[in-house]
Design a protein around this motif. Sequence first.
Motif, PDB file in Angstrom:
ATOM      1  N   TYR A 137      24.606   4.314   8.102  1.00  0.00           N
ATOM      2  CA  TYR A 137      25.072   5.703   8.129  1.00  0.00           C
ATOM      3  C   TYR A 137      25.315   6.220   6.716  1.00  0.00           C
ATOM      4  O   TYR A 137      24.903   7.332   6.357  1.00  0.00           O
ATOM      5  CB  TYR A 137      26.357   5.756   8.953  1.00  0.00           C
ATOM      6  CG  TYR A 137      26.959   7.125   9.141  1.00  0.00           C
ATOM      7  CD1 TYR A 137      26.373   8.059   9.994  1.00  0.00           C
ATOM      8  CD2 TYR A 137      28.146   7.473   8.495  1.00  0.00           C
ATOM      9  CE1 TYR A 137      26.949   9.311  10.183  1.00  0.00           C
ATOM     10  CE2 TYR A 137      28.724   8.712   8.687  1.00  0.00           C
ATOM     11  CZ  TYR A 137      28.120   9.630   9.530  1.00  0.00           C
ATOM     12  OH  TYR A 137      28.690  10.861   9.722  1.00  0.00           O
TER      13      TYR A 137
ATOM     14  N   HIS B 283      19.785   4.679  11.983  1.00  0.00           N
ATOM     15  CA  HIS B 283      19.982   3.564  12.917  1.00  0.00           C
ATOM     16  C   HIS B 283      21.469   3.205  12.898  1.00  0.00           C
ATOM     17  O   HIS B 283      21.904   2.264  12.238  1.00  0.00           O
ATOM     18  CB  HIS B 283      19.125   2.365  12.506  1.00  0.00           C
ATOM     19  CG  HIS B 283      19.054   1.287  13.548  1.00  0.00           C
ATOM     20  ND1 HIS B 283      18.213   1.349  14.626  1.00  0.00           N
ATOM     21  CD2 HIS B 283      19.718   0.116  13.670  1.00  0.00           C
ATOM     22  CE1 HIS B 283      18.355   0.264  15.365  1.00  0.00           C
ATOM     23  NE2 HIS B 283      19.272  -0.496  14.807  1.00  0.00           N
ATOM     24  N   TYR B 284      22.245   4.015  13.592  1.00  0.00           N
ATOM     25  CA  TYR B 284      23.682   3.785  13.742  1.00  0.00           C
ATOM     26  C   TYR B 284      24.064   4.254  15.131  1.00  0.00           C
ATOM     27  O   TYR B 284      23.242   4.851  15.847  1.00  0.00           O
ATOM     28  CB  TYR B 284      24.484   4.506  12.650  1.00  0.00           C
ATOM     29  CG  TYR B 284      24.353   6.007  12.663  1.00  0.00           C
ATOM     30  CD1 TYR B 284      25.259   6.810  13.357  1.00  0.00           C
ATOM     31  CD2 TYR B 284      23.318   6.647  11.974  1.00  0.00           C
ATOM     32  CE1 TYR B 284      25.140   8.198  13.376  1.00  0.00           C
ATOM     33  CE2 TYR B 284      23.196   8.033  11.985  1.00  0.00           C
ATOM     34  CZ  TYR B 284      24.104   8.798  12.689  1.00  0.00           C
ATOM     35  OH  TYR B 284      23.980  10.163  12.708  1.00  0.00           O
ATOM     36  N   ALA B 285      25.288   3.971  15.571  1.00  0.00           N
ATOM     37  CA  ALA B 285      25.608   4.239  16.976  1.00  0.00           C
ATOM     38  C   ALA B 285      27.079   4.566  17.178  1.00  0.00           C
ATOM     39  O   ALA B 285      27.950   4.123  16.422  1.00  0.00           O
ATOM     40  CB  ALA B 285      25.243   3.028  17.837  1.00  0.00           C
TER      41      ALA B 285
ATOM     42  N   SER C 282      29.675   3.679  20.089  1.00  0.00           N
ATOM     43  CA  SER C 282      29.767   2.699  21.175  1.00  0.00           C
ATOM     44  C   SER C 282      31.117   2.821  21.868  1.00  0.00           C
ATOM     45  O   SER C 282      32.162   2.750  21.218  1.00  0.00           O
ATOM     46  CB  SER C 282      29.593   1.279  20.619  1.00  0.00           C
ATOM     47  OG  SER C 282      29.779   0.311  21.632  1.00  0.00           O
TER      48      SER C 282
ATOM     49  N   ASN D 170      22.628   6.449  19.860  1.00  0.00           N
ATOM     50  CA  ASN D 170      22.159   6.617  18.484  1.00  0.00           C
ATOM     51  C   ASN D 170      22.038   8.114  18.214  1.00  0.00           C
ATOM     52  O   ASN D 170      21.098   8.759  18.682  1.00  0.00           O
ATOM     53  CB  ASN D 170      20.814   5.932  18.273  1.00  0.00           C
ATOM     54  CG  ASN D 170      20.315   6.053  16.831  1.00  0.00           C
ATOM     55  OD1 ASN D 170      20.792   6.884  16.063  1.00  0.00           O
ATOM     56  ND2 ASN D 170      19.363   5.224  16.460  1.00  0.00           N
TER      57      ASN D 170
ATOM     58  N   THR E 113      18.599   9.541  16.769  1.00  0.00           N
ATOM     59  CA  THR E 113      17.392   9.611  17.589  1.00  0.00           C
ATOM     60  C   THR E 113      17.630  10.265  18.941  1.00  0.00           C
ATOM     61  O   THR E 113      16.678  10.656  19.618  1.00  0.00           O
ATOM     62  CB  THR E 113      16.824   8.203  17.839  1.00  0.00           C
ATOM     63  OG1 THR E 113      17.765   7.445  18.633  1.00  0.00           O
ATOM     64  CG2 THR E 113      16.567   7.472  16.528  1.00  0.00           C
TER      65      THR E 113
ATOM     66  N   THR F  48      23.011  -2.860  13.083  1.00  0.00           N
ATOM     67  CA  THR F  48      23.852  -2.187  14.072  1.00  0.00           C
ATOM     68  C   THR F  48      23.876  -3.042  15.331  1.00  0.00           C
ATOM     69  O   THR F  48      22.952  -3.001  16.152  1.00  0.00           O
ATOM     70  CB  THR F  48      23.324  -0.776  14.388  1.00  0.00           C
ATOM     71  OG1 THR F  48      23.173  -0.043  13.162  1.00  0.00           O
ATOM     72  CG2 THR F  48      24.268  -0.030  15.308  1.00  0.00           C
TER      73      THR F  48
ATOM     74  N   LEU G 102      23.233  -1.532  18.922  1.00  0.00           N
ATOM     75  CA  LEU G 102      21.838  -1.194  19.188  1.00  0.00           C
ATOM     76  C   LEU G 102      20.974  -2.443  19.311  1.00  0.00           C
ATOM     77  O   LEU G 102      20.026  -2.468  20.113  1.00  0.00           O
ATOM     78  CB  LEU G 102      21.298  -0.273  18.090  1.00  0.00           C
ATOM     79  CG  LEU G 102      21.840   1.162  18.101  1.00  0.00           C
ATOM     80  CD1 LEU G 102      21.303   1.935  16.902  1.00  0.00           C
ATOM     81  CD2 LEU G 102      21.495   1.883  19.396  1.00  0.00           C
TER      82      LEU G 102
END
Length: 268
Positions: free
Chosen positions: A91, A97-99, A101, A123, A126, A191, A194
């Motif tokens: 991030y 590519h992060y999330a 949760s 994510n 995306t 991550t 993910l």
Amino acid sequence: MSELLDLARTIALEAGELAARRRREGVEVAATKSSVVDVVTEADREVERLVLGRLQDARPADGVLGEEGASVAGSSGLTWVVDPIDGTVNYLYGIPHYAVSIALVEGEPDPLTWRALAGVVLNPATGEIFTAEADGGAFCGDRRIHVGEPTPLNLALIATGFAYKAETRAFQGDVVARLLSQVRDIRRQGTASLDLCFVADGRYDAYFERTLSPWDHAAGALIAREAGARVTGMRGAAPSRDLILVAEPSVAERLETLLDELGAFDAF
């Protein structure tokens, strides 16, 4: 339970919008935690405050366990386990590519004993959202997902991650170096939540990591399990900081044996 999963999904989407907006505006390190490379941004804290507030408004009797300290005890026997931005280094660097949760668990907020009831991993970069509820299957959006087919280890794509402390990373790097020649390849995307969902969707054949915190795997582990994966910890124990290993059951069994032979489970 579907109502609680819908709540988690709604909050995750709002949190994801905030995280993505702050990322577009520019992100800086606000503090470090266990080491100089274990960073937290102000966005991590802001997103967690949003999630905590929404959960307390909707479910005031439930507990919350959050990565950045926004945690409260509850009286209902249920706890929401929250990682506001998993993959903070991605991030920080603008890697999409992060999330967010969010998981709901029953019992003490301890992965060795809790029972996961619902989980959401989003994510924001995306728009992919993974969800599951206990005994209800796992989904990516509206699509039901399943773990990949059994495969020999030499054809298996394995994901992993590394700890923040340099000496622990050195140990883990040595294990991965010796593992690399015995599998198709290794992926390290940074991550954990993910990574677990990618196993659930058959994008990886397996994933393992040590030193994860409860919020890193609470939602993703349930999603993988509901997709048909075996989710285990050290030598058959429940997943914990010691180890989480996730794969199609026959792949998980073979990988666990190989990792043990390589000394991956040794103390460090």
